[in-house]
Design a protein around this motif. Structure first.
Motif, mmCIF file in Angstrom:
data_model
loop_
_atom_site.group_PDB
_atom_site.id
_atom_site.type_symbol
_atom_site.label_atom_id
_atom_site.label_comp_id
_atom_site.label_asym_id
_atom_site.label_seq_id
_atom_site.Cartn_x
_atom_site.Cartn_y
_atom_site.Cartn_z
ATOM 1 N N LYS A 2 0.823 -1.227 -0.007
ATOM 2 C CA LYS A 2 -0.057 0.191 0.049
ATOM 3 C C LYS A 2 1.003 1.163 -0.064
ATOM 4 O O LYS A 2 0.617 2.079 -0.558
ATOM 5 C CB LYS A 2 -0.983 -0.177 1.264
ATOM 6 C CG LYS A 2 -2.036 -0.871 0.952
ATOM 7 C CD LYS A 2 -3.186 -1.012 1.912
ATOM 8 C CE LYS A 2 -4.191 -1.678 1.805
ATOM 9 N NZ LYS A 2 -4.366 -3.148 2.445
ATOM 10 N N ARG A 3 2.021 1.101 0.781
ATOM 11 C CA ARG A 3 2.753 2.149 0.853
ATOM 12 C C ARG A 3 3.455 2.499 -0.549
ATOM 13 O O ARG A 3 3.437 3.773 -0.718
ATOM 14 C CB ARG A 3 3.972 1.895 1.750
ATOM 15 C CG ARG A 3 4.986 2.822 1.846
ATOM 16 C CD ARG A 3 6.106 2.597 2.977
ATOM 17 N NE ARG A 3 5.534 2.075 4.234
ATOM 18 C CZ ARG A 3 6.186 1.816 5.226
ATOM 19 N NH1 ARG A 3 7.541 2.085 5.219
ATOM 20 N NH2 ARG A 3 5.435 1.355 6.148
ATOM 21 N N THR A 4 3.941 1.838 -1.278
ATOM 22 C CA THR A 4 4.422 2.080 -2.508
ATOM 23 C C THR A 4 3.228 2.588 -3.378
ATOM 24 O O THR A 4 3.551 3.459 -4.091
ATOM 25 C CB THR A 4 5.007 0.844 -3.200
ATOM 26 O OG1 THR A 4 4.399 -0.295 -2.649
ATOM 27 C CG2 THR A 4 6.564 0.791 -3.203
ATOM 28 N N HIS A 5 2.182 2.215 -3.471
ATOM 29 C CA HIS A 5 1.166 2.730 -4.185
ATOM 30 C C HIS A 5 0.912 3.964 -4.037
ATOM 31 O O HIS A 5 0.621 4.844 -4.817
ATOM 32 C CB HIS A 5 -0.034 1.931 -4.116
ATOM 33 C CG HIS A 5 -0.435 0.633 -4.779
ATOM 34 N ND1 HIS A 5 -1.089 -0.600 -4.491
ATOM 35 C CD2 HIS A 5 0.740 -0.044 -6.027
ATOM 36 C CE1 HIS A 5 -0.848 -1.333 -5.272
ATOM 37 N NE2 HIS A 5 0.186 -1.021 -6.006
ATOM 38 N N GLU A 58 4.570 1.646 10.173
ATOM 39 C CA GLU A 58 5.153 1.157 11.394
ATOM 40 C C GLU A 58 5.320 2.442 12.637
ATOM 41 O O GLU A 58 5.208 3.369 12.088
ATOM 42 C CB GLU A 58 6.591 0.575 11.299
ATOM 43 C CG GLU A 58 6.635 -0.538 10.317
ATOM 44 C CD GLU A 58 5.789 -1.845 10.849
ATOM 45 O OE1 GLU A 58 5.935 -1.995 12.092
ATOM 46 O OE2 GLU A 58 4.919 -2.320 10.195
ATOM 47 N N PRO A 59 5.219 2.078 13.695
ATOM 48 C CA PRO A 59 5.261 3.220 14.869
ATOM 49 C C PRO A 59 6.428 3.691 14.618
ATOM 50 O O PRO A 59 7.519 3.155 14.102
ATOM 51 C CB PRO A 59 5.516 2.374 15.984
ATOM 52 C CG PRO A 59 4.829 0.920 15.850
ATOM 53 C CD PRO A 59 5.067 0.629 14.353
ATOM 54 N N VAL A 60 6.397 5.181 14.363
ATOM 55 C CA VAL A 60 7.906 5.939 14.260
ATOM 56 C C VAL A 60 8.535 5.989 15.670
ATOM 57 O O VAL A 60 8.324 6.225 16.593
ATOM 58 C CB VAL A 60 7.350 7.508 14.072
ATOM 59 C CG1 VAL A 60 8.384 8.258 13.400
ATOM 60 C CG2 VAL A 60 6.117 7.334 13.028
ATOM 61 N N GLN A 69 12.299 11.398 8.079
ATOM 62 C CA GLN A 69 11.566 10.552 6.873
ATOM 63 C C GLN A 69 10.396 10.576 7.053
ATOM 64 O O GLN A 69 9.347 10.883 6.032
ATOM 65 C CB GLN A 69 12.259 9.250 6.760
ATOM 66 C CG GLN A 69 13.606 9.229 6.347
ATOM 67 C CD GLN A 69 14.075 7.879 6.352
ATOM 68 O OE1 GLN A 69 13.659 6.717 7.037
ATOM 69 N NE2 GLN A 69 15.287 7.664 5.631
ATOM 70 N N PHE A 70 9.675 10.283 8.199
ATOM 71 C CA PHE A 70 8.326 10.132 8.265
ATOM 72 C C PHE A 70 7.590 11.656 8.254
ATOM 73 O O PHE A 70 6.372 11.676 7.576
ATOM 74 C CB PHE A 70 7.897 9.833 9.712
ATOM 75 C CG PHE A 70 6.597 9.158 10.022
ATOM 76 C CD1 PHE A 70 5.806 8.449 9.606
ATOM 77 C CD2 PHE A 70 5.700 10.418 10.724
ATOM 78 C CE1 PHE A 70 4.630 8.057 9.712
ATOM 79 C CE2 PHE A 70 4.251 9.872 10.886
ATOM 80 C CZ PHE A 70 3.663 9.056 10.386
ATOM 81 N N GLN A 71 8.178 12.755 8.602
ATOM 82 C CA GLN A 71 7.495 14.017 8.252
ATOM 83 C C GLN A 71 7.540 14.199 6.803
ATOM 84 O O GLN A 71 6.508 14.908 6.496
ATOM 85 C CB GLN A 71 8.541 15.005 9.151
ATOM 86 C CG GLN A 71 8.125 15.132 10.543
ATOM 87 C CD GLN A 71 9.034 16.183 11.255
ATOM 88 O OE1 GLN A 71 9.939 16.511 10.674
ATOM 89 N NE2 GLN A 71 8.651 16.316 12.546
ATOM 90 N N LYS A 97 0.610 -0.808 14.533
ATOM 91 C CA LYS A 97 0.800 -1.410 15.867
ATOM 92 C C LYS A 97 -0.063 -0.816 16.807
ATOM 93 O O LYS A 97 -0.759 -1.820 17.497
ATOM 94 C CB LYS A 97 2.436 -1.080 16.289
ATOM 95 C CG LYS A 97 2.888 -2.177 17.381
ATOM 96 C CD LYS A 97 4.269 -2.383 17.412
ATOM 97 C CE LYS A 97 4.466 -3.501 18.392
ATOM 98 N NZ LYS A 97 6.089 -3.553 18.359
ATOM 99 N N LYS A 98 -0.273 0.628 16.852
ATOM 100 C CA LYS A 98 -0.870 1.176 17.909
ATOM 101 C C LYS A 98 -2.539 0.815 17.393
ATOM 102 O O LYS A 98 -3.410 0.374 18.484
ATOM 103 C CB LYS A 98 -0.813 2.690 17.808
ATOM 104 C CG LYS A 98 -1.026 3.296 19.212
ATOM 105 C CD LYS A 98 -0.619 4.631 19.228
ATOM 106 C CE LYS A 98 -1.691 5.777 19.096
ATOM 107 N NZ LYS A 98 -1.066 7.114 18.452
#
Ligand SMILES: *[C@@H]1O[C@H](CO)[C@@H](O)[C@H](O)[C@H]1NC(C)=O
Length: 335
Positions: A2-5, A58-60, A69-71, A97-98
């Motif tokens: 899903k991430r890549t899409h 995934e949890p950051v 990177q997440f930002q 996870k959460k």
């Protein structure tokens, strides 16, 4: 996956904007549109958009590089959400996870992978449209199993499902009480015999008698859907125009009218129910009695095997005109 899409989508949008509008590259207006999805806000958000794109992550970690990177990903998502806002397409993030429970709830992977086991013979459909789901009385994340010609689906129990649970359920219910022989899977259907026989019904749906007979067959199938030993094969001669002459010759029947019989899959020997008059089709009860006799072995393809030839010789006396034709037919049967 899903991430890549999603990232690919983002990249695609950015580049196409550039191509179309020259230097007018959209910039982030600073408004927060992407929210974190939780069990609490899930329903409310689903209502808000026509289409919802989920970004699982995934949890950051507390690591600075990971946070940066997440930002960055968040900003890309915000920009895409901004560009697509007017189309009622929403973007949300799900912390895998959460929000493990929610993630499992939203995860159709089991369904997709179960579907791969049965391609292309059993069709799997998914709907993400609330209106459609409501019409089908389908609950969220529920899989309903539709047996051909039955009025009501069976809801597969014990959701959320694993792939294996779905596969097992479908395997167990795979053989329908009434199935239509289709050119695309006729060999699979024919190989799936019931202890060496098939109960075969010929009925042409476009013909009034054929239509009526099919309705009776459906009634019988509905009444006996719980009988695992029963599976009627319905053949519409219209689906197999080239095979009609072959079947008429092999089974010695007239396919211009409805027929039902038992066929031995080993030697194609067959016995057919006597339907004297097209206007006097058997009732569902009569058909059920006949089927019962077939399943119990009372009606079978073996009993008449020795009588066949003697009978033919005796009966031909009266109509001498036709006997030539029948003789020719017999001599063709060598192969
Ligand atoms: C089918 O035909 C074969 C060969 O004639 C015979 O041995 C077998 O018993 C038949 N099976 C049934 C179920 O009638």
């Amino acid at each position: 996956m899903k991430r890549t899409h999603l990232l690919v989508l983002g990249v695609y949008l950015l580049s196409s904007c550039r191509a179309e509008e020259g230097l007018n590259f959209p910039t982030y207006d600073g408004k927060d549109r992407v929210v974190s999805l939780s069990e609490k806000n899930f329903k409310q958000i689903l209502k808000k958009y026509d289409l919802l794109c989920l970004y699982y992550h995934e949890p950051v970690s507390s690591d600075k590089v990971a946070q940066k990177q997440f930002q960055l990903k968040e900003i890309v998502l915000e920009l895409v959400a901004q560009v697509l806002e007017h189309k009622d397409i929403g973007f949300v993030m799900v912390d895998a996870k959460k929000e493990a429970k929610l993630a499992k709830k939203l995860d159709y992977k089991a369904f997709e992978e179960a579907a791969e086991h049965f391609q292309p013979y059993i069709k799997f459909f998914a709907t993400f449209d609330k209106g459609v789901a409501k019409k089908l009385s389908l609950k969220m994340n529920e899989v309903d199993f539709y047996e051909p010609f039955m009025n009501e689906p069976i809801a597969i129990p014990n959701k959320p499902y694993t792939e294996q649970e779905l596969v097992e359920f479908v395997k167990e219910h795979q053989r329908p009480t009434l199935r239509r022989l289709r050119p695309e899977d006729m060999f699979e259907t024919w190989e799936d015999d019931l202890n060496g026989i098939h109960i075969v019904a010929f009925a042409e749906r476009s013909d009034p008698d054929g239509y009526e007979f099919l309705e009776i067959l459906k009634q019988v199938a509905r009444d006996n859907t719980d009988n695992p030993d029963l599976s009627l094969v319905w053949i519409d001669p219209d689906d197999f125009p080239l095979l009609v002459p072959y079947w008429e010759k092999t089974f010695k029947i007239d396919l211009f009218k409805p027929q039902i019989g038992v066929v031995n899959v080993t030697d194609a020997d067959s016995v057919w129910m006597e339907i004297l008059d097209d206007d006097d089709l058997p009732t569902a009860e009569e058909l059920e009695d006949w089927i019962e006799d077939v399943l119990s072995g009372k009606i079978n393809t073996e009993d008449d095997d020795n009588e066949d030839e003697e009978d033919d010789d005796d009966d031909d006396d009266e109509d001498d005109d036709n006997s030539d034709e029948e003789d020719n037919e017999d001599s063709d049967d060598d192969e």
